[in-house]
Motif scaffolding. Structure first.
Motif, mmCIF file in Angstrom:
data_model
loop_
_atom_site.group_PDB
_atom_site.id
_atom_site.type_symbol
_atom_site.label_atom_id
_atom_site.label_comp_id
_atom_site.label_asym_id
_atom_site.label_seq_id
_atom_site.Cartn_x
_atom_site.Cartn_y
_atom_site.Cartn_z
ATOM 1 N N ILE A 4 0.867 -1.175 0.000
ATOM 2 C CA ILE A 4 0.000 0.000 0.000
ATOM 3 C C ILE A 4 0.905 1.227 0.000
ATOM 4 N N GLN A 5 0.607 2.149 -0.885
ATOM 5 C CA GLN A 5 1.373 3.386 -0.985
ATOM 6 C C GLN A 5 0.589 4.493 -0.281
ATOM 7 N N ILE A 6 1.180 5.082 0.753
ATOM 8 C CA ILE A 6 0.549 6.227 1.412
ATOM 9 C C ILE A 6 1.262 7.477 0.903
ATOM 10 N N ILE A 7 0.492 8.345 0.272
ATOM 11 C CA ILE A 7 1.005 9.551 -0.377
ATOM 12 C C ILE A 7 0.571 10.738 0.476
ATOM 13 N N ASN A 42 7.149 8.568 -10.105
ATOM 14 C CA ASN A 42 7.905 7.432 -10.651
ATOM 15 C C ASN A 42 8.241 6.411 -9.573
ATOM 16 N N ASN A 43 8.622 6.879 -8.395
ATOM 17 C CA ASN A 43 8.922 5.979 -7.281
ATOM 18 C C ASN A 43 7.664 5.222 -6.849
ATOM 19 N N ILE A 44 6.555 5.922 -6.771
ATOM 20 C CA ILE A 44 5.293 5.293 -6.362
ATOM 21 C C ILE A 44 4.853 4.265 -7.400
ATOM 22 N N LEU A 45 4.997 4.600 -8.673
ATOM 23 C CA LEU A 45 4.655 3.644 -9.734
ATOM 24 C C LEU A 45 5.546 2.407 -9.658
ATOM 25 N N SER A 46 6.838 2.604 -9.385
ATOM 26 C CA SER A 46 7.755 1.462 -9.241
ATOM 27 C C SER A 46 7.341 0.570 -8.084
ATOM 28 N N ASN A 47 6.939 1.173 -6.979
ATOM 29 C CA ASN A 47 6.503 0.399 -5.817
ATOM 30 C C ASN A 47 5.155 -0.279 -6.069
ATOM 31 N N THR A 48 4.345 0.314 -6.927
ATOM 32 C CA THR A 48 3.003 -0.201 -7.192
ATOM 33 C C THR A 48 3.016 -1.378 -8.150
ATOM 34 N N PHE A 49 3.788 -1.240 -9.222
ATOM 35 C CA PHE A 49 3.782 -2.259 -10.274
ATOM 36 C C PHE A 49 5.103 -3.007 -10.261
ATOM 37 N N LEU A 50 5.042 -4.284 -9.940
ATOM 38 C CA LEU A 50 6.240 -5.108 -9.874
ATOM 39 C C LEU A 50 6.832 -5.308 -11.259
ATOM 40 N N SER A 51 8.140 -5.529 -11.299
ATOM 41 C CA SER A 51 8.771 -5.871 -12.574
ATOM 42 C C SER A 51 8.243 -7.231 -13.031
ATOM 43 N N ASN A 52 8.401 -7.532 -14.293
ATOM 44 C CA ASN A 52 7.904 -8.808 -14.835
ATOM 45 C C ASN A 52 8.486 -10.002 -14.097
ATOM 46 N N ASN A 53 9.781 -9.977 -13.759
ATOM 47 C CA ASN A 53 10.402 -11.098 -13.042
ATOM 48 C C ASN A 53 9.796 -11.270 -11.654
ATOM 49 N N GLU A 54 9.559 -10.167 -10.951
ATOM 50 C CA GLU A 54 8.961 -10.256 -9.612
ATOM 51 C C GLU A 54 7.526 -10.758 -9.699
ATOM 52 N N ASP A 96 -1.401 3.298 -17.730
ATOM 53 C CA ASP A 96 -2.703 2.757 -17.359
ATOM 54 C C ASP A 96 -2.737 2.547 -15.840
ATOM 55 N N LEU A 97 -3.599 3.270 -15.164
ATOM 56 C CA LEU A 97 -3.729 3.169 -13.703
ATOM 57 C C LEU A 97 -5.053 2.536 -13.300
#
Length: 163
Positions: A4-7, A42-54, A96-97
């Motif tokens: 969960i991302q708290i902004i 960008n940081n929040i998006l990285s934390n939200t969407f895992l890389s394909n390997n993860e 796409d969010l």
């Protein structure tokens, strides 16, 4: 598994206390939480969407991205300085969010005609980006004799089944 991302949008620090209280409650409910006192899209998006390997490694874990936005309003209905760039970047974001769900907590003083305007504006922005609002905006009125941290924690606990 995404967390969960708290902004946080805060000028004087009071909203940070509310966000940290939410983080405490969510951690007690066994959620992984990332708190962003200087929100960077960008940081929040990285934390939200895992890389394909993860994603492949954790394919058995359901992924339900959730953002909780805690913000006050500054001046004549403006965003606090620390969240202005996030809001601007979000408004120009082409990603796409539609899988992102969100909750918004607005902190303000109802004696002003711009009561919780920044929270209302960020909620509208999230909706225009295709995000799913899972509970109506929660407003906390600082003109009343309240404990905003406790009220936010109670609200998170009441909505835990939606998370």
């Amino acid at each position: 598994m995404s967390s969960i991302q708290i902004i946080v949008g805060s000028m004087l620090g009071g909203t940070e206390y509310v966000a940290e209280a939410c983080e405490e409650t969510l951690t007690e409910l066994d959620f992984k939480v990332d708190i962003h006192l200087k929100p960077d899209l960008n940081n929040i998006l990285s934390n939200t969407f895992l890389s394909n390997n993860e994603q492949k490694k954790h394919s058995d874990i359901p992924k339900k991205p959730l953002w909780i936005i805690c913000t006050s309003t500054h001046g004549a209905g403006d965003y606090p300085d620390n969240i202005k760039q996030f809001a601007s970047d979000l408004s120009h974001c082409g990603q796409d969010l539609s899988t992102v769900s969100f909750l918004t907590i607005g902190i303000g003083d109802s004696s002003y005609d711009t009561f919780c305007k920044a929270a209302k504006d960020i909620t509208k922005l999230m909706i225009t980006k295709g995000c799913n609002e899972i509970a109506p905006l929660k407003t906390l009125d600082m003109s009343e004799d309240i404990d905003p941290e406790e009220l936010a924690q109670q609200w998170i606990s009441l909505n835990k089944d939606l998370l």
